[in-house]
Design an enzyme around this catalytic site. Structure first.
Site, PDB file in Angstrom:
ATOM      1  N   GLU A  49       0.914  -1.061  -0.019  1.00  0.00           N
ATOM      2  CA  GLU A  49       0.041  -0.024  -0.020  1.00  0.00           C
ATOM      3  C   GLU A  49       0.972   1.348  -0.060  1.00  0.00           C
ATOM      4  OE1 GLU A  49      -2.973   1.105  -0.698  1.00  0.00           O
ATOM      5  OE2 GLU A  49      -2.230   2.885  -0.060  1.00  0.00           O
ATOM      6  N   SER A  50       0.817   2.029  -1.076  1.00  0.00           N
ATOM      7  CA  SER A  50       1.777   3.041  -1.265  1.00  0.00           C
ATOM      8  C   SER A  50       1.657   4.030  -0.223  1.00  0.00           C
ATOM      9  CB  SER A  50       1.939   3.594  -2.874  1.00  0.00           C
ATOM     10  OG  SER A  50       0.528   4.316  -2.904  1.00  0.00           O
ATOM     11  N   CYS A  80       4.044  -2.492  -8.552  1.00  0.00           N
ATOM     12  CA  CYS A  80       2.718  -1.928  -7.825  1.00  0.00           C
ATOM     13  C   CYS A  80       2.826  -0.937  -6.945  1.00  0.00           C
ATOM     14  CB  CYS A  80       1.891  -3.323  -7.507  1.00  0.00           C
ATOM     15  SG  CYS A  80       0.379  -2.989  -7.415  1.00  0.00           S
ATOM     16  N   ARG A 109      -3.296   5.701  -8.911  1.00  0.00           N
ATOM     17  CA  ARG A 109      -3.308   4.556  -8.039  1.00  0.00           C
ATOM     18  C   ARG A 109      -4.874   3.923  -8.163  1.00  0.00           C
ATOM     19  NH1 ARG A 109      -4.258   6.276  -2.992  1.00  0.00           N
ATOM     20  NH2 ARG A 109      -3.763   4.236  -1.948  1.00  0.00           N
ATOM     21  N   ILE A 138      -3.300  -6.384  -8.773  1.00  0.00           N
ATOM     22  CA  ILE A 138      -3.994  -6.284  -7.583  1.00  0.00           C
ATOM     23  C   ILE A 138      -4.133  -5.151  -7.363  1.00  0.00           C
ATOM     24  CG2 ILE A 138      -4.076  -7.326  -5.135  1.00  0.00           C
ATOM     25  CD1 ILE A 138      -1.993  -9.368  -6.034  1.00  0.00           C
ATOM     26  N   ARG A 139      -5.400  -4.319  -7.246  1.00  0.00           N
ATOM     27  CA  ARG A 139      -5.676  -3.084  -7.050  1.00  0.00           C
ATOM     28  C   ARG A 139      -4.414  -2.274  -7.654  1.00  0.00           C
ATOM     29  NH1 ARG A 139      -5.508  -1.339  -2.082  1.00  0.00           N
ATOM     30  NH2 ARG A 139      -4.323  -3.148  -1.201  1.00  0.00           N
ATOM     31  N   HIS A 175       2.570  -7.763 -10.399  1.00  0.00           N
ATOM     32  CA  HIS A 175       3.368  -8.697  -9.367  1.00  0.00           C
ATOM     33  C   HIS A 175       3.930  -9.792  -9.886  1.00  0.00           C
ATOM     34  CE1 HIS A 175       1.721  -6.739  -5.757  1.00  0.00           C
ATOM     35  NE2 HIS A 175       0.688  -6.243  -6.762  1.00  0.00           N
ATOM     36  N   GLU A 177       6.411 -11.149  -8.783  1.00  0.00           N
ATOM     37  CA  GLU A 177       7.046 -12.152  -7.626  1.00  0.00           C
ATOM     38  C   GLU A 177       6.022 -13.385  -7.159  1.00  0.00           C
ATOM     39  OE1 GLU A 177       5.929  -9.141  -7.431  1.00  0.00           O
ATOM     40  OE2 GLU A 177       4.643  -8.668  -5.595  1.00  0.00           O
TER      41      GLU A 177
HETATM   42  N1  GLN Z   1      -3.350   0.123  -4.483  1.00  0.00           N
HETATM   43  C1  GLN Z   1      -2.037   0.030  -3.971  1.00  0.00           C
HETATM   44  C2  GLN Z   1      -1.594   1.218  -3.525  1.00  0.00           C
HETATM   45  O1  GLN Z   1      -2.141   2.310  -3.974  1.00  0.00           O
HETATM   46  C3  GLN Z   1      -1.302  -0.785  -4.723  1.00  0.00           C
HETATM   47  C4  GLN Z   1      -1.488  -2.193  -4.596  1.00  0.00           C
HETATM   48  C5  GLN Z   1      -0.547  -3.269  -4.548  1.00  0.00           C
HETATM   49  O2  GLN Z   1       0.688  -3.017  -4.532  1.00  0.00           O
HETATM   50  N2  GLN Z   1      -0.922  -4.302  -5.030  1.00  0.00           N
HETATM   51  O3  GLN Z   1      -0.345   1.399  -3.086  1.00  0.00           O
END
Ligand code: GLN
Length: 192
Positions: A49-50, A80, A109, A138-139, A175, A177
């Site tokens: 989560e940034s 991500c 984002r 993923i998001r 991702h 990884e």
């Molecule tokens: N939505 C996340 C963010 O804003 C990033 C998601 C992720 O790293 N899988 O940081």
């Protein structure tokens, strides 16, 4: 000589990156302190989560040393949330959110909606060989604008950019990884 690669280990899926890098024979170590930055040949910034990663990076006194290392040419690969951390501009950031910057891109984002909108697809990435890269989003953020200094490395079928490269910096919206396809990590290690 074995390459020493750091993985920023304040938040997110740093353990998965450490496992992939170690599986490839790299000396991969978590990075949580400024002193650990001096010892590495490259750094991975993981997904997570940034906005949280940003706060922790600043609270741990790592933001300024990281910016200096990036400007100094340290190879850094962001996945991500890590890509968001590397972007010069972050769209749909939370109030007060900052990035380290370095990549001449604007990144939005959560560009695909909420967690339910996570998806997987195959991407053609010529630099990594003929077979497509299976990518898990993923998001995920999207690279909405690529500046003159950066180069798009992969796009979705609708043309949206999901991987970019710029000198010492590499970023992917997805991702690698967690898929078992280690080509992105190999590509990054080969450039250290
Ligand atoms: N939505 C996340 C963010 O804003 C990033 C998601 C992720 O790293 N899988 O940081």
């Amino acid at each position: 000589m074995t390459k020493k690669v750091g993985v920023l280990a304040l938040q997110g899926d740093f353990r998965e990156h450490l496992a992939v890098l170690r599986g490839l024979g790299a000396d991969a170590q978590p990075v949580r302190r400024e002193s650990e930055l001096a010892e590495i040949d490259g750094l991975v910034i993981p997904g997570g989560e940034s906005s949280v990663m940003d706060k922790l990076t600043r609270n741990f006194g790592l933001a300024e040393p990281l910016k200096a290392a990036i400007a100094d040419g340290l190879p850094v690969y962001g996945t991500c949330a890590g890509l968001i951390m590397l972007a010069d501009r972050v769209l749909d950031a939370i109030e007060g959110q900052q990035s380290l910057g370095g990549l001449d891109v604007a990144v939005r984002r959560n560009a695909f909606g909420n967690q339910l909108d996570s998806f997987e697809t195959d991407l053609a990435i010529p630099e990594l060989g003929e077979s497509p890269v299976h990518a898990v989003f993923i998001r995920a953020p999207i690279v909405e604008r690529v500046g003159d200094k950066a180069r798009p490395m992969s796009v979705l079928t609708d043309g949206r950019v999901v991987a970019v490269e710029q000198g010492n910096l590499l970023g992917t919206s997805f991702h690698p990884e967690i898929t078992g396809d280690t080509r992105f990590h190999e590509y990054f290690l080969s450039r250290l």
